[in-house]
Design a protein around this motif. Sequence first.
Motif, short mmCIF file in Angstrom:
data_model
loop_
_atom_site.label_atom_id
_atom_site.label_comp_id
_atom_site.label_asym_id
_atom_site.label_seq_id
_atom_site.Cartn_x
_atom_site.Cartn_y
_atom_site.Cartn_z
N VAL A 49 8.65 1.47 1.60
CA VAL A 49 8.20 1.77 0.24
C VAL A 49 7.08 0.83 -0.17
O VAL A 49 6.03 1.26 -0.68
N GLN A 50 7.29 -0.46 0.06
CA GLN A 50 6.26 -1.45 -0.30
C GLN A 50 4.99 -1.25 0.52
O GLN A 50 3.88 -1.35 -0.01
N THR A 51 5.16 -0.96 1.80
CA THR A 51 3.99 -0.74 2.66
C THR A 51 3.21 0.49 2.21
O THR A 51 1.98 0.47 2.17
N THR A 52 3.92 1.55 1.86
CA THR A 52 3.26 2.76 1.37
C THR A 52 2.45 2.45 0.11
O THR A 52 1.29 2.87 -0.02
N SER A 53 3.04 1.73 -0.82
CA SER A 53 2.34 1.37 -2.06
C SER A 53 1.09 0.55 -1.77
O SER A 53 0.02 0.79 -2.35
N ARG A 54 1.21 -0.41 -0.87
CA ARG A 54 0.06 -1.27 -0.53
C ARG A 54 -1.05 -0.47 0.14
O ARG A 54 -2.23 -0.72 -0.09
N MET B 265 8.52 -6.62 4.41
CA MET B 265 7.91 -5.53 3.64
C MET B 265 8.43 -4.19 4.16
O MET B 265 8.13 -3.80 5.28
N ASP B 266 9.20 -3.49 3.35
CA ASP B 266 9.79 -2.23 3.82
C ASP B 266 8.80 -1.08 3.69
O ASP B 266 7.64 -1.25 3.28
N ALA C 269 5.80 6.50 -4.14
CA ALA C 269 4.80 5.51 -3.75
C ALA C 269 3.60 6.14 -3.06
O ALA C 269 2.55 5.51 -2.96
N ASN D 295 16.13 5.06 -0.46
CA ASN D 295 14.77 4.87 -0.96
C ASN D 295 13.82 6.01 -0.60
O ASN D 295 12.60 5.85 -0.66
#
Length: 224
Positions: free
Chosen positions: A63-68, A60-61, A98, A91
């Motif tokens: 960007v994905q972590t920020t969104s979550r 989980m990079d 995000a 990114n």
Amino acid sequence: MIRILIVDDQEMIRVGLRTILESQSDMEVVADVSDGIRALDLLSTEQVDVVLLDLRMPGMDGVQTTSRIRESTVGESVRIVILTTFDQDENVLAALRAGANGFLSKGVTPAELLGAVRDVVAGGGALSPAAARALIEHVNDQRSPAVVVELAARFDALTARERDVVAAIARGRSNDEIAAEMFVSPYTVKTHASRAMLKVGARDRAQLVSFALLSGLPAFRPPE
């Protein structure tokens, strides 16, 4: 006390950041973890004010972590500062969209790091000259005509002084530096910046700069 979570897959980076942050009487490192999944687990049980988050991590990079994080129950209260090398990261804008509140190069000085943490907690956005330069480069590469038209209309509502302040922010200037350049008080600069963010719908300085660049706002130039 500012409670901080460090998220980076490189142990040396985590140790270095922890050492700098814990040297301050007003900062506490709640934990340092190596990936986004562990960060989300910790945020569900611990109070955290600021997350220093690596953009590039396996699994989980950033960007994905920020969104979550933004989708979680603590998403509105936590401030997220992305740590990146900028010159290698495509990114940056994705993380901003995000929900990141700011960006710092991993090459920042201890003083810049500490100042950025305090700034985001106070409601500002961590945006160093290197970060501003990266945003300019990435926005120029990804500019969408449709977005330009929409955002340009929002920026038409800014006063001339508000435009000047936004342009200075995009060059990586702090409130104090902008105040000295414009012969006004730092409080006046903060007021102009806050009004500009409200008018264009930006949540913080990082997003304000992104919107301004996408809009084609005149007087923007890369940081010196």
